[in-house]
Design an enzyme around this catalytic site. Structure first.
Site, PDB file in Angstrom:
ATOM      1  N   ARG A 159      -6.363 -11.009  -9.268  1.00  0.00           N
ATOM      2  CA  ARG A 159      -5.712 -10.810  -7.969  1.00  0.00           C
ATOM      3  C   ARG A 159      -6.690 -10.278  -6.926  1.00  0.00           C
ATOM      4  O   ARG A 159      -6.670 -10.702  -5.768  1.00  0.00           O
ATOM      5  CB  ARG A 159      -4.533  -9.853  -8.129  1.00  0.00           C
ATOM      6  CG  ARG A 159      -3.382 -10.386  -8.957  1.00  0.00           C
ATOM      7  CD  ARG A 159      -2.292  -9.349  -9.120  1.00  0.00           C
ATOM      8  NE  ARG A 159      -2.803  -8.135  -9.736  1.00  0.00           N
ATOM      9  CZ  ARG A 159      -2.145  -6.988  -9.794  1.00  0.00           C
ATOM     10  NH1 ARG A 159      -0.941  -6.896  -9.230  1.00  0.00           N
ATOM     11  NH2 ARG A 159      -2.656  -5.941 -10.399  1.00  0.00           N
ATOM     12  N   ASN A 207       1.067 -10.572 -10.280  1.00  0.00           N
ATOM     13  CA  ASN A 207       1.195 -10.873 -11.702  1.00  0.00           C
ATOM     14  C   ASN A 207       2.663 -11.113 -12.047  1.00  0.00           C
ATOM     15  O   ASN A 207       3.564 -10.572 -11.402  1.00  0.00           O
ATOM     16  CB  ASN A 207       0.658  -9.734 -12.562  1.00  0.00           C
ATOM     17  CG  ASN A 207      -0.855  -9.641 -12.512  1.00  0.00           C
ATOM     18  OD1 ASN A 207      -1.539 -10.610 -12.187  1.00  0.00           O
ATOM     19  ND2 ASN A 207      -1.388  -8.477 -12.836  1.00  0.00           N
TER      20      ASN A 207
END
Length: 214
Positions: A139, A157
């Protein structure tokens, strides 16, 4: 009378001798057992000493490479609450930024969309990345690349072990972002496949920046 006394004395001497023999035999057996336990005790002490020496040698051998590394000037690992990005990341970002055709940040995105293609054309996609993409700073790298390309949206996520999100920007910028998500990713990630859904065109971006959602 003399013979009776003599026979009694001989009997007493025999009993004394038998008693002495019994005591002597018991003493001999006791000494034998004592010697046996003494030898066993020394054997156990020897085994314990050898085990201790082997343990000390093993600890020394394992600690020796660390001491060599410190002597060679190796720096110890630093503990930080922030994840450390791989040094190769700027190279990836620089390479992807070339796909923008010399574009700048998000402020330049609006000018690029106005000058190239149709006026106000904003490409938007929803994506989900499968593979080893959690616990590898995926990320954080996604946000760095998106900021470099001038792409807005978000990334997060999922409970299924994937990474999902949305990307909006000029068509060439979104295409570069899609290519990075499906082929490169973070340095330690292993991408199996990229699923892109809701590919659409918007009159204006729905987000002002690219964010990481929890």
């Amino acid at each position: 009378m003399v013979r009776l006394v003599s026979s009694e004395g001989a009997a007493m001497r025999d009993r004394d001798e038998e008693a002495a023999d019994v005591v002597s035999e018991k003493l001999r057996k006791y000494r034998k057992r004592k010697n046996t336990w003494t030898r066993r005790l020394w054997k156990y002490r020897l085994l314990l000493g050898l085990a201790g020496a082997a343990l000390i040698t093993l600890v020394y051998v394992r600690a020796r490479p660390n001491s060599r590394a410190e002597a060679g000037g190796a720096q110890p690992l630093r503990k930080s609450s922030q994840p450390v990005l791989d040094e190769a990341e700027p190279v990836q970002v620089h390479r992807l930024s070339s796909l923008r055709g010399g574009g700048g940040d998000r402020k330049q995105m609006s000018g690029a969309t106005a000058g190239g293609g149709e006026a106000g054309e904003i490409a938007a996609i929803s994506y989900e990345v499968h593979g080893k993409v959690q616990g590898v700073f995926f990320r954080k790298h996604t946000k760095r690349v998106a900021d470099s390309l001038g792409v807005v949206g978000w990334v997060m996520n999922t409970k299924q072990g994937t990474v999902t999100g949305e990307a909006q920007g000029a068509p060439e910028q979104v295409a570069a972002m899609e290519n990075w998500l499906g082929t490169e990713g973070s340095p330690k990630s292993v991408i199996q496949r990229l699923e892109v859904s809701k590919r659409r065109t918007l009159p204006a971006p729905s987000f002002s920046s690219f964010s990481i959602r929890k």
